[in-house]
Design a protein around this motif. Structure first.
Motif, PDB file in Angstrom:
ATOM      1  N   THR A 146       0.543  -1.152   0.076  1.00 30.65           N
ATOM      2  CA  THR A 146      -0.136   0.454  -0.087  1.00 30.65           C
ATOM      3  C   THR A 146       1.039   0.983  -0.153  1.00 30.65           C
ATOM      4  O   THR A 146       0.316   2.228  -0.945  1.00 30.65           O
ATOM      5  CB  THR A 146      -0.835   0.355   1.297  1.00 30.65           C
ATOM      6  OG1 THR A 146      -1.473  -1.491   1.038  1.00 30.65           O
ATOM      7  CG2 THR A 146      -2.130   1.487   1.747  1.00 30.65           C
ATOM      8  N   LEU A 147       1.618   1.175   0.840  1.00 34.63           N
ATOM      9  CA  LEU A 147       2.591   2.205   0.687  1.00 34.63           C
ATOM     10  C   LEU A 147       3.568   2.430  -0.593  1.00 34.63           C
ATOM     11  O   LEU A 147       4.183   4.499  -1.089  1.00 34.63           O
ATOM     12  CB  LEU A 147       4.094   2.138   1.736  1.00 34.63           C
ATOM     13  CG  LEU A 147       3.836   2.236   3.583  1.00 34.63           C
ATOM     14  CD1 LEU A 147       4.448   1.645   4.334  1.00 34.63           C
ATOM     15  CD2 LEU A 147       3.562   3.663   4.032  1.00 34.63           C
ATOM     16  N   LEU A 148       4.184   1.258  -0.751  1.00 31.85           N
ATOM     17  CA  LEU A 148       4.316   1.524  -2.514  1.00 31.85           C
ATOM     18  C   LEU A 148       3.803   1.804  -3.392  1.00 31.85           C
ATOM     19  O   LEU A 148       3.893   2.930  -4.470  1.00 31.85           O
ATOM     20  CB  LEU A 148       5.460   0.486  -3.052  1.00 31.85           C
ATOM     21  CG  LEU A 148       6.427  -0.412  -2.222  1.00 31.85           C
ATOM     22  CD1 LEU A 148       6.239  -1.887  -2.330  1.00 31.85           C
ATOM     23  CD2 LEU A 148       7.677   0.397  -2.410  1.00 31.85           C
ATOM     24  N   ARG A 149       2.263   1.322  -3.392  1.00 30.77           N
ATOM     25  CA  ARG A 149       1.299   1.717  -4.279  1.00 30.77           C
ATOM     26  C   ARG A 149       0.788   3.373  -4.425  1.00 30.77           C
ATOM     27  O   ARG A 149       0.644   4.081  -5.405  1.00 30.77           O
ATOM     28  CB  ARG A 149       0.089   0.807  -3.828  1.00 30.77           C
ATOM     29  CG  ARG A 149      -0.841   1.474  -5.624  1.00 30.77           C
ATOM     30  CD  ARG A 149      -1.943   1.225  -4.370  1.00 30.77           C
ATOM     31  NE  ARG A 149      -2.650  -0.401  -4.758  1.00 30.77           N
ATOM     32  CZ  ARG A 149      -3.620  -0.615  -6.158  1.00 30.77           C
ATOM     33  NH1 ARG A 149      -3.536  -0.037  -6.406  1.00 30.77           N
ATOM     34  NH2 ARG A 149      -3.931  -1.826  -5.546  1.00 30.77           N
ATOM     35  N   ASN A 150       0.971   4.092  -3.528  1.00 30.75           N
ATOM     36  CA  ASN A 150       0.321   5.441  -2.772  1.00 30.75           C
ATOM     37  C   ASN A 150       1.711   6.211  -3.205  1.00 30.75           C
ATOM     38  O   ASN A 150       1.085   6.884  -3.833  1.00 30.75           O
ATOM     39  CB  ASN A 150       0.233   5.433  -1.552  1.00 30.75           C
ATOM     40  CG  ASN A 150      -1.125   4.782  -0.885  1.00 30.75           C
ATOM     41  OD1 ASN A 150      -2.152   4.098  -1.322  1.00 30.75           O
ATOM     42  ND2 ASN A 150      -1.243   4.539   0.423  1.00 30.75           N
ATOM     43  N   ASP A 151       3.284   5.947  -3.277  1.00 25.96           N
ATOM     44  CA  ASP A 151       4.513   7.007  -3.795  1.00 25.96           C
ATOM     45  C   ASP A 151       3.888   6.546  -5.417  1.00 25.96           C
ATOM     46  O   ASP A 151       4.120   8.001  -5.645  1.00 25.96           O
ATOM     47  CB  ASP A 151       5.125   6.182  -3.448  1.00 25.96           C
ATOM     48  CG  ASP A 151       5.530   6.639  -2.087  1.00 25.96           C
ATOM     49  OD1 ASP A 151       4.695   7.344  -1.207  1.00 25.96           O
ATOM     50  OD2 ASP A 151       5.950   6.156  -1.025  1.00 25.96           O
ATOM     51  N   TRP A 152       3.805   4.912  -5.883  1.00 24.46           N
ATOM     52  CA  TRP A 152       3.868   5.580  -6.869  1.00 24.46           C
ATOM     53  C   TRP A 152       2.936   5.544  -7.503  1.00 24.46           C
ATOM     54  O   TRP A 152       2.897   6.611  -8.988  1.00 24.46           O
ATOM     55  CB  TRP A 152       3.733   4.189  -7.228  1.00 24.46           C
ATOM     56  CG  TRP A 152       3.949   3.024  -9.007  1.00 24.46           C
ATOM     57  CD1 TRP A 152       4.727   3.235  -9.721  1.00 24.46           C
ATOM     58  CD2 TRP A 152       3.059   3.346  -9.847  1.00 24.46           C
ATOM     59  NE1 TRP A 152       4.421   3.224 -11.066  1.00 24.46           N
ATOM     60  CE2 TRP A 152       3.494   2.723 -11.452  1.00 24.46           C
ATOM     61  CE3 TRP A 152       1.355   3.920  -9.946  1.00 24.46           C
ATOM     62  CZ2 TRP A 152       1.868   3.194 -12.651  1.00 24.46           C
ATOM     63  CZ3 TRP A 152       0.141   3.203 -11.294  1.00 24.46           C
ATOM     64  CH2 TRP A 152       0.699   2.860 -12.108  1.00 24.46           C
ATOM     65  N   GLU A 153       0.996   6.127  -7.209  1.00 24.58           N
ATOM     66  CA  GLU A 153       0.393   6.902  -7.854  1.00 24.58           C
ATOM     67  C   GLU A 153       0.589   8.415  -7.735  1.00 24.58           C
ATOM     68  O   GLU A 153      -0.075   9.187  -8.859  1.00 24.58           O
ATOM     69  CB  GLU A 153      -1.052   6.092  -7.631  1.00 24.58           C
ATOM     70  CG  GLU A 153      -1.399   4.442  -7.883  1.00 24.58           C
ATOM     71  CD  GLU A 153      -3.001   4.768  -7.133  1.00 24.58           C
ATOM     72  OE1 GLU A 153      -2.833   4.909  -6.230  1.00 24.58           O
ATOM     73  OE2 GLU A 153      -3.247   3.572  -7.314  1.00 24.58           O
ATOM     74  N   GLU A 154       0.801   8.809  -6.586  1.00 20.28           N
ATOM     75  CA  GLU A 154       1.087   9.979  -7.224  1.00 20.28           C
ATOM     76  C   GLU A 154       2.137  10.848  -7.313  1.00 20.28           C
ATOM     77  O   GLU A 154       2.470  11.415  -8.419  1.00 20.28           O
ATOM     78  CB  GLU A 154       2.065   9.821  -5.643  1.00 20.28           C
ATOM     79  CG  GLU A 154       2.016  11.770  -4.542  1.00 20.28           C
ATOM     80  CD  GLU A 154       1.955  11.335  -3.582  1.00 20.28           C
ATOM     81  OE1 GLU A 154       3.032  12.822  -2.856  1.00 20.28           O
ATOM     82  OE2 GLU A 154       1.133  10.926  -2.157  1.00 20.28           O
ATOM     83  N   LEU A 155       3.446  10.221  -7.213  1.00 19.74           N
ATOM     84  CA  LEU A 155       4.273  10.322  -8.341  1.00 19.74           C
ATOM     85  C   LEU A 155       3.850  10.210 -10.805  1.00 19.74           C
ATOM     86  O   LEU A 155       4.350  10.716 -11.174  1.00 19.74           O
ATOM     87  CB  LEU A 155       5.928   9.517  -8.276  1.00 19.74           C
ATOM     88  CG  LEU A 155       6.516   9.487  -7.268  1.00 19.74           C
ATOM     89  CD1 LEU A 155       7.019   8.349  -6.961  1.00 19.74           C
ATOM     90  CD2 LEU A 155       6.804  10.711  -7.027  1.00 19.74           C
ATOM     91  N   MET A 156       3.210   9.233 -10.622  1.00 14.48           N
ATOM     92  CA  MET A 156       2.958   9.006 -11.786  1.00 14.48           C
ATOM     93  C   MET A 156       1.736   9.916 -12.124  1.00 14.48           C
ATOM     94  O   MET A 156       1.968  10.155 -13.615  1.00 14.48           O
ATOM     95  CB  MET A 156       2.104   7.626 -12.079  1.00 14.48           C
ATOM     96  CG  MET A 156       3.620   6.333 -12.158  1.00 14.48           C
ATOM     97  SD  MET A 156       4.806   6.706 -13.123  1.00 14.48           S
ATOM     98  CE  MET A 156       4.160   6.553 -14.694  1.00 14.48           C
ATOM     99  N   ASP A 157       0.867  10.564 -11.340  1.00 16.38           N
ATOM    100  CA  ASP A 157      -0.157  11.385 -11.680  1.00 16.38           C
ATOM    101  C   ASP A 157       0.550  12.983 -12.068  1.00 16.38           C
ATOM    102  O   ASP A 157       0.334  13.255 -12.144  1.00 16.38           O
ATOM    103  CB  ASP A 157      -0.897  11.431 -10.409  1.00 16.38           C
ATOM    104  CG  ASP A 157      -2.302  10.906 -10.161  1.00 16.38           C
ATOM    105  OD1 ASP A 157      -2.092   9.889 -11.161  1.00 16.38           O
ATOM    106  OD2 ASP A 157      -3.115  10.434  -9.507  1.00 16.38           O
ATOM    107  N   LEU A 158       1.300  13.017 -11.321  1.00 17.62           N
ATOM    108  CA  LEU A 158       2.750  14.006 -11.494  1.00 17.62           C
ATOM    109  C   LEU A 158       3.021  13.974 -12.445  1.00 17.62           C
ATOM    110  O   LEU A 158       2.887  15.666 -13.685  1.00 17.62           O
ATOM    111  CB  LEU A 158       4.008  14.415 -10.314  1.00 17.62           C
ATOM    112  CG  LEU A 158       3.139  15.051  -9.764  1.00 17.62           C
ATOM    113  CD1 LEU A 158       4.665  15.238  -7.662  1.00 17.62           C
ATOM    114  CD2 LEU A 158       2.961  16.978  -9.186  1.00 17.62           C
ATOM    115  N   ILE A 159       3.302  13.079 -12.882  1.00 17.43           N
ATOM    116  CA  ILE A 159       4.546  12.335 -14.460  1.00 17.43           C
ATOM    117  C   ILE A 159       3.195  13.240 -15.330  1.00 17.43           C
ATOM    118  O   ILE A 159       3.279  13.521 -16.175  1.00 17.43           O
ATOM    119  CB  ILE A 159       4.954  11.292 -14.539  1.00 17.43           C
ATOM    120  CG1 ILE A 159       5.864  11.004 -13.970  1.00 17.43           C
ATOM    121  CG2 ILE A 159       5.819  11.382 -15.945  1.00 17.43           C
ATOM    122  CD1 ILE A 159       6.803  10.308 -13.840  1.00 17.43           C
ATOM    123  N   ALA A 160       2.297  12.383 -15.611  1.00 11.08           N
ATOM    124  CA  ALA A 160       0.655  12.435 -16.344  1.00 11.08           C
ATOM    125  C   ALA A 160       0.383  14.328 -16.589  1.00 11.08           C
ATOM    126  O   ALA A 160      -0.205  13.916 -17.722  1.00 11.08           O
ATOM    127  CB  ALA A 160      -0.069  11.504 -15.801  1.00 11.08           C
TER     128      ALA A 160
END
Length: 221
Positions: A146-160
């Motif tokens: 969950t920690l990894l997923r939350n960070d990944w989603e946040e970072l990928m949103d910024l890239i998108a």
């Protein structure tokens, strides 16, 4: 190079057999030259360990042992047993990310099963004299994922959203994105704030040292 291990237990057995052995001895067996320092040869330790363990993936975007679904990660540790740096996982995609989800992501596949190999990393120990530590096989718990997923989603949103250049090393609790390039001339494509194509440094996903430290503390205990 050794044959690819046929099972996780065979891989673990091989990893245990090199625990306590110096890089110098391992390099001699693999007929590899030991670099004076690892500044210019950052990937040398990984290549040495891959040779001894029989990893076949090379630089392909799959796990190091795709047949048994295991990724190899070495962690340079200090005298106190704590990681000395963050751990590179894989390249971060900056384009073509529409429809990409955590479940189907390359990084989740890489981190689904990891063979952690701590290695001595203190700079004053000559490279040839540094030793390999005891191996650990790990899969993220629900909470860790969950920690990894939350960070990944946040970072990928910024890239998108075209915010790749707003991402700093402080972004993300356990996972961070940092430039990953041999030099500042290596540029790749990304999108700017208004959706226009821009050129920027390639980026990589890294696990923070506090997270890998927690893994070693929790699972070795």
């Amino acid at each position: 190079m050794k044959t690819t291990p046929a099972s996780e237990s065979e891989l673990l057995e091989r990893a245990r057999s090199i625990a306590g052995v110096s890089f110098g001895e391992l390099a001699e067996q693999a007929n590899m030259k030991v670099p004076e320092n690892l500044k210019r040869d950052k990937g040398w330790v990984g290549q040495l360990l891959e040779w001894h363990l029989g990893a076949a993936a090379g630089s392909k975007p799959v796990q190091d042992f795709p047949e048994i679904g295991v990724e190899l990660k070495s962690i340079p540790v200090g005298y106190n047993g704590k990681p000395l740096e963050s751990t590179f996982v894989c390249v971060a995609p900056l384009t073509g990310i529409t429809g990409l989800t955590w479940e189907t992501s390359h990084i989740r596949n890489k981190l689904s099963r990891v063979l952690w190999l701590p290695v001595e990393g203190e700079r004053e120990i000559p490279v040839a004299e540094r030793r390999v530590g005891s191996p650990l096989i790990w899969s993220p718990s629900e909470e860790e994922e969950t920690l990894l997923r939350n960070d990944w989603e946040e970072l990928m949103d910024l890239i998108a959203l075209g915010g790749v250049n707003q991402i700093t090393a402080r972004s993300g609790e356990v996972l961070q994105i940092r430039p990953k390039a041999a030099n500042s001339r290596a540029k790749t494509e990304a999108y700017g704030a208004s959706g226009q194509p821009i050129k920027t440094l390639p980026r990589g996903f890294y696990l923070r040292a506090k997270f890998t430290s927690y893994i070693l503390d929790t699972y070795f205990a």
